[in-house]
Design an enzyme around this catalytic site. Structure first.
Site, PDB file in Angstrom:
ATOM      1  N   ASP A  90       0.863  -1.193   0.000  1.00 28.52           N
ATOM      2  CA  ASP A  90       0.000   0.000   0.000  1.00 28.52           C
ATOM      3  C   ASP A  90       0.890   1.231   0.000  1.00 28.52           C
ATOM      4  OD1 ASP A  90      -3.077   0.867   1.367  1.00 28.52           O
ATOM      5  OD2 ASP A  90      -1.390   2.284   1.429  1.00 28.52           O
ATOM      6  N   ASN A 121      -2.449  13.140  -4.320  1.00 30.33           N
ATOM      7  CA  ASN A 121      -3.610  13.676  -5.046  1.00 30.33           C
ATOM      8  C   ASN A 121      -3.944  15.091  -4.593  1.00 30.33           C
ATOM      9  OD1 ASN A 121      -4.234  11.472  -6.679  1.00 30.33           O
ATOM     10  ND2 ASN A 121      -5.376  10.451  -5.057  1.00 30.33           N
ATOM     11  N   ASP A 167      -2.410   9.337 -10.779  1.00 28.32           N
ATOM     12  CA  ASP A 167      -2.543   8.220 -11.734  1.00 28.32           C
ATOM     13  C   ASP A 167      -1.179   7.849 -12.324  1.00 28.32           C
ATOM     14  OD1 ASP A 167      -5.218   8.283 -11.256  1.00 28.32           O
ATOM     15  OD2 ASP A 167      -5.789   9.132 -13.205  1.00 28.32           O
ATOM     16  N   GLU A 202      -4.702   2.223  -4.251  1.00 29.29           N
ATOM     17  CA  GLU A 202      -3.237   2.345  -4.234  1.00 29.29           C
ATOM     18  C   GLU A 202      -2.646   1.137  -3.526  1.00 29.29           C
ATOM     19  OE1 GLU A 202      -4.664   2.670  -1.140  1.00 29.29           O
ATOM     20  OE2 GLU A 202      -2.996   3.888  -0.354  1.00 29.29           O
TER      21      GLU A 202
HETATM   22  P1  GH3 Z   1      -1.700   5.437   4.236  1.00 27.58           P
HETATM   23  O1  GH3 Z   1      -0.250   5.741   4.312  1.00 27.58           O
HETATM   24  O2  GH3 Z   1      -2.310   5.225   5.581  1.00 27.58           O
HETATM   25  O3  GH3 Z   1      -2.012   4.309   3.307  1.00 27.58           O
HETATM   26  O4  GH3 Z   1      -2.395   6.757   3.673  1.00 27.58           O
HETATM   27  P2  GH3 Z   1      -3.016   6.985   2.233  1.00 27.58           P
HETATM   28  O5  GH3 Z   1      -3.188   8.469   2.068  1.00 27.58           O
HETATM   29  O6  GH3 Z   1      -2.211   6.295   1.204  1.00 27.58           O
HETATM   30  O7  GH3 Z   1      -4.389   6.202   2.374  1.00 27.58           O
HETATM   31  P3  GH3 Z   1      -5.865   6.695   2.166  1.00 27.58           P
HETATM   32  O8  GH3 Z   1      -6.679   5.429   2.224  1.00 27.58           O
HETATM   33  O9  GH3 Z   1      -6.219   7.777   3.116  1.00 27.58           O
HETATM   34  O10 GH3 Z   1      -5.908   7.291   0.727  1.00 27.58           O
HETATM   35  C1  GH3 Z   1      -5.786   6.519  -0.417  1.00 27.58           C
HETATM   36  C2  GH3 Z   1      -5.897   7.449  -1.580  1.00 27.58           C
HETATM   37  O11 GH3 Z   1      -5.731   6.759  -2.832  1.00 27.58           O
HETATM   38  C3  GH3 Z   1      -7.252   8.132  -1.664  1.00 27.58           C
HETATM   39  C4  GH3 Z   1      -7.700   7.932  -3.075  1.00 27.58           C
HETATM   40  O12 GH3 Z   1      -8.188   9.116  -3.630  1.00 27.58           O
HETATM   41  C5  GH3 Z   1      -6.443   7.499  -3.794  1.00 27.58           C
HETATM   42  N1  GH3 Z   1      -6.717   6.689  -4.955  1.00 27.58           N
HETATM   43  C6  GH3 Z   1      -7.322   5.475  -5.016  1.00 27.58           C
HETATM   44  N2  GH3 Z   1      -7.402   5.053  -6.286  1.00 27.58           N
HETATM   45  C7  GH3 Z   1      -6.851   6.028  -7.070  1.00 27.58           C
HETATM   46  C8  GH3 Z   1      -6.657   6.176  -8.485  1.00 27.58           C
HETATM   47  O13 GH3 Z   1      -7.002   5.320  -9.288  1.00 27.58           O
HETATM   48  N3  GH3 Z   1      -6.041   7.315  -8.890  1.00 27.58           N
HETATM   49  C9  GH3 Z   1      -5.637   8.277  -8.014  1.00 27.58           C
HETATM   50  N4  GH3 Z   1      -5.040   9.356  -8.490  1.00 27.58           N
HETATM   51  N5  GH3 Z   1      -5.833   8.170  -6.694  1.00 27.58           N
HETATM   52  C10 GH3 Z   1      -6.412   7.052  -6.224  1.00 27.58           C
HETATM   53 MG    MG Z   2      -2.023   4.186   1.244  1.00 22.53          MG
HETATM   54 MG    MG Z   3      -4.919   1.904   0.989  1.00 21.21          MG
END
Ligand code: GH3
Ligand code: MG
Ligand code: MG
Length: 242
Positions: A112, A120, A129, A155
């Site tokens: 992760d 983002n 992306d 992610e």
């Molecule tokens: P942690 O270290 O605890 O994992 O924090 P994090 O910020 O990585 O985790 P969190 O679950 O808060 O956020 C995950 C982010 O991933 C939020 C979401 O918008 C982003 N995300 C998920 N899928 C995609 C995608 O396909 N494209 C983009 N650009 N962002 C994505």
């Molecule tokens: Mg994460």
């Molecule tokens: Mg995650």
């Protein structure tokens, strides 16, 4: 060949089994049924018209290409090109089946990205992306083709290591985190955390392996991120001292 000729449509870009059309001197409905039930996509009888045969081959090829496209779209994550979650569920069940049957190890790595939401928030979703695509590419480049990598969720990525014992799976997990962090991506320092789980024959469901990897991943996040943690609940037993 026994009153039948086989007409097989093969294309270089279609690795799926080629569609088969029967061209046969046997004209009874029961013969057609036998041919179609044997898997042919079409059945023509002699005497035949060459133009009609060519047209029917065209239909078989078109249908085959559409099925191949649909199968690809249902299996592959469009953005990263990695296998998708549905494929993970199918293939993990297969891998577990083989591990049980052959009595071998099976490792599972859940990765992760750390603080990805801030990528983002601060640089936009398109940059996010691009980061995901580059991470996927680095994962693929650092794995054997026998160790498939899947996009588990947004992610999050998952690697299944058939035959992977504790040290082998840990080695791969560390290598993948190092590959992600080695060079900035889109000018950003990107790190990931990983949870590792190992299949024990006492598990009853493949999902338990994923749950254990998820618990280990949570531990890696809690312990400060950018690290690998093994699910101690199911860690392979260490050898007894001699
Ligand atoms: P942690 O270290 O605890 O994992 O924090 P994090 O910020 O990585 O985790 P969190 O679950 O808060 O956020 C995950 C982010 O991933 C939020 C979401 O918008 C982003 N995300 C998920 N899928 C995609 C995608 O396909 N494209 C983009 N650009 N962002 C994505
Ligand atoms: Mg994460
Ligand atoms: Mg995650």
């Amino acid at each position: 060949m026994n009153g039948h000729d086989l007409c097989i449509a093969i294309t270089a870009d279609n690795p799926a089994p080629p569609p088969v059309i029967f061209l046969s001197g046997r004209t009874l409905p029961k013969d057609r049924v036998i041919g179609l039930e044997a898997g042919a996509v079409d059945y023509m009888t002699k005497p035949f018209d060459a133009k009609e045969l060519i047209a029917r081959v065209g239909v078989a090829l078109r249908t085959g290409r559409r099925i191949a496209t649909l199968t690809h779209d249902a299996s592959v994550d469009r953005m990263t090109g990695l296998l998708n979650r549905a494929q993970l569920d199918d293939r993990l069940a297969d891998s577990v089946g083989r591990a049980i049957h052959v009595g071998t190890n099976l490792g599972c790595i859940l990765l992760d990205l750390d603080h990805f939401k801030s990528v983002n928030d601060e640089h936009g979703h398109l940059t996010g992306d691009d980061v995901l695509r580059e991470v996927a590419s680095r994962l693929r480049r650092n794995l054997r083709t026998s160790d498939p990598v899947f996009r588990y969720g947004g992610e999050e990525f998952c690697v299944v290591v058939e035959g992977g014992d504790r040290s082998g799976t840990l080695f791969i997990a560390e290598k993948l985190l190092a590959a992600i962090a080695a060079e900035p991506i889109c000018g950003l320092d990107v790190t990931a955390s990983a949870g590792v789980a190992l299949w024990l024959q006492t598990f009853t469901e493949p999902s338990e392996l994923l749950e254990a990897a998820d618990a280990a991943l949570y531990e890696a996040k809690r312990a400060g991120r950018a690290r690998v943690t093994v699910s101690e609940l199911i860690a392979a037993p260490t050898a007894a001292p001699a």
